[in-house]
Design a protein around this motif. Sequence first.
Motif, PDB file in Angstrom:
ATOM      1  N   THR A  40       0.833  -1.199   0.000  1.00 20.46           N
ATOM      2  CA  THR A  40       0.000   0.000   0.000  1.00 20.46           C
ATOM      3  C   THR A  40       0.869   1.251   0.000  1.00 20.46           C
ATOM      4  O   THR A  40       0.615   2.198  -0.755  1.00 20.46           O
ATOM      5  N   SER A  43       2.551   1.716  -3.397  1.00 19.55           N
ATOM      6  CA  SER A  43       1.572   2.147  -4.396  1.00 19.55           C
ATOM      7  C   SER A  43       1.241   3.628  -4.231  1.00 19.55           C
ATOM      8  O   SER A  43       1.163   4.371  -5.220  1.00 19.55           O
ATOM      9  N   ASP A  44       1.058   4.063  -2.992  1.00 20.87           N
ATOM     10  CA  ASP A  44       0.789   5.482  -2.736  1.00 20.87           C
ATOM     11  C   ASP A  44       1.971   6.351  -3.161  1.00 20.87           C
ATOM     12  O   ASP A  44       1.792   7.426  -3.747  1.00 20.87           O
ATOM     13  N   ASP A  47       2.034   6.597  -6.940  1.00 18.01           N
ATOM     14  CA  ASP A  47       0.992   7.516  -7.412  1.00 18.01           C
ATOM     15  C   ASP A  47       1.427   8.968  -7.229  1.00 18.01           C
ATOM     16  O   ASP A  47       1.198   9.809  -8.100  1.00 18.01           O
TER      17      ASP A  47
END
Length: 64
Positions: A40, A43-44, A47
């Motif tokens: 997580t 991925s953040d 982004d």
Amino acid sequence: MIKFIKNFNKDEDGAVTVDWVVLTAAVVALAAVAYNQVRTGASDLADGIEQALTSAAVTLPNTN
């Protein structure tokens, strides 16, 4: 038969196996939670980098 039952009651070999199974399951569960958190977070971060690079303006120096 009574002697067999008394000896079976005192035998603790299986208890060690159960302990190892429980400890292994706990380690696997903790690893799964840690993997999920890292996935997580990565991925953040990806982004955020994508957004920063998308909104970045590239200017070339004037060579005249």
